[in-house]
Design an enzyme around this catalytic site. Structure first.
Site, PDB file in Angstrom:
ATOM      1  N   PHE A  24       0.848  -1.192   0.000  1.00  0.00           N
ATOM      2  CA  PHE A  24       0.000   0.000   0.000  1.00  0.00           C
ATOM      3  C   PHE A  24       0.882   1.240   0.000  1.00  0.00           C
ATOM      4  CE2 PHE A  24      -2.264   3.390   2.292  1.00  0.00           C
ATOM      5  CZ  PHE A  24      -3.380   3.494   1.487  1.00  0.00           C
ATOM      6  N   GLY A  25       0.659   2.120  -0.975  1.00  0.00           N
ATOM      7  CA  GLY A  25       1.416   3.371  -1.074  1.00  0.00           C
ATOM      8  C   GLY A  25       0.542   4.554  -0.718  1.00  0.00           C
ATOM      9  N   TYR A  26       1.071   5.423   0.159  1.00  0.00           N
ATOM     10  CA  TYR A  26       0.306   6.614   0.567  1.00  0.00           C
ATOM     11  C   TYR A  26       1.111   7.896   0.362  1.00  0.00           C
ATOM     12  CZ  TYR A  26       3.251   5.966   4.676  1.00  0.00           C
ATOM     13  OH  TYR A  26       4.344   5.811   5.505  1.00  0.00           O
ATOM     14  N   GLY A  27       2.356   7.740  -0.104  1.00  0.00           N
ATOM     15  CA  GLY A  27       3.223   8.907  -0.302  1.00  0.00           C
ATOM     16  C   GLY A  27       3.739   8.915  -1.733  1.00  0.00           C
ATOM     17  N   SER A  28       5.062   8.904  -1.846  1.00  0.00           N
ATOM     18  CA  SER A  28       5.654   8.963  -3.201  1.00  0.00           C
ATOM     19  C   SER A  28       5.222   7.768  -4.056  1.00  0.00           C
ATOM     20  CB  SER A  28       7.175   9.027  -3.117  1.00  0.00           C
ATOM     21  OG  SER A  28       7.670   7.890  -2.449  1.00  0.00           O
ATOM     22  N   GLU A  99      13.863   2.708   0.920  1.00  0.00           N
ATOM     23  CA  GLU A  99      13.096   3.341   2.002  1.00  0.00           C
ATOM     24  C   GLU A  99      13.648   2.919   3.364  1.00  0.00           C
ATOM     25  OE1 GLU A  99      11.566   5.572   0.797  1.00  0.00           O
ATOM     26  OE2 GLU A  99      11.161   4.856  -1.211  1.00  0.00           O
TER      27      GLU A  99
HETATM   28  C1  BEZ Z   1       4.594   5.376   0.350  1.00  0.00           C
HETATM   29  O1  BEZ Z   1       3.690   4.715   0.854  1.00  0.00           O
HETATM   30  O2  BEZ Z   1       4.414   6.039  -0.667  1.00  0.00           O
HETATM   31  C2  BEZ Z   1       5.922   5.378   0.997  1.00  0.00           C
HETATM   32  C3  BEZ Z   1       5.999   5.135   2.344  1.00  0.00           C
HETATM   33  C4  BEZ Z   1       7.229   5.143   2.937  1.00  0.00           C
HETATM   34  C5  BEZ Z   1       8.375   5.386   2.209  1.00  0.00           C
HETATM   35  C6  BEZ Z   1       8.263   5.626   0.847  1.00  0.00           C
HETATM   36  C7  BEZ Z   1       7.038   5.617   0.251  1.00  0.00           C
END
Ligand code: BEZ
Length: 190
Positions: A24-28, A99
């Site tokens: 699951f991605g919530y950022g980049s 990461e």
């Molecule tokens: C993400 O979920 O997009 C993410 C989370 C931690 C580090 C890099 C990306």
């Protein structure tokens, strides 16, 4: 200070090179999926909110002048919308390396747009990691992001890309949008 989580993450949930897992991605990861994936689906997770509370020593800042990037904070009753990728264990390995600055993988339940659910991984940076910065007034966070730079580029670019991607997906995120508005406001002044 950096917490190198590479080894810890590889020991947490073992995923064989040929096995697949949802991430699951919530950022980049929402706007920058520069890795091979088997499937990509919109999803949300329950009980978490996105915040620019994690220090970035290796991507959007430096150890001397960390940037600010997102992590999730526990928030019962809320949901965090993002993007899920089904990837192989072989693809996960380099992500653990990329990461590595304080993010630990956790197992969570993902809910997809059609209401179906599956288990998946999410990278979380908790307040126990040395790079954690925590809360601050929005103006201070925005000013911090506006001046930070790191090997992956300007911190403001990370914020504005994330805000743009969330808007495009129709995801409301008052925290991210308030920061993006403040950083864009700085352009009008400078
Ligand atoms: C993400 O979920 O997009 C993410 C989370 C931690 C580090 C890099 C990306």
């Amino acid at each position: 200070m950096q917490l190198d989580t590479r080894t810890l993450n590889q020991q947490r949930q073992r995923v064989g090179d040929d096995e697949s897992v949802w991430l699951f991605g919530y950022g980049s990861l929402i706007w920058k999926a520069d890795f091979p994936y088997l499937e990509r689906r919109r999803a949300f997770i329950r009980g978490w909110e996105r915040r620019f509370w994690q220090g970035s020593h290796d991507h959007r800042g430096t150890p001397e002048a960390p940037g600010r990037v997102v992590t999730l904070i526990a928030s019962p009753g809320t949901v965090c919308h993002g993007m899920a990728y089904r990837i192989t264990g072989e693809t996960l390995k380099p992500l653990d390396i990329r990461e590595k600055n304080g993010y630990l993988r956790e197992l969570t339940t993902l809910t997809f747009d059609d209401g179906s659910q599956d288990e998946g991984l999410v990278y979380l940076a908790t307040e126990e990691n040395p790079a954690y910065l925590g809360d601050a007034p929005l103006d201070a966070i925005a000013a911090h992001i506006d001046r930070a730079h790191g090997p992956s580029g300007a911190n403001r670019e990370y914020l504005l890309n994330l805000a743009g991607a969330l808007r495009k997906l129709g995801i409301d995120d008052p925290h991210t949008f308030a920061l993006a508005d403040r950083v864009k406001g700085q352009d009008a002044i400078n």
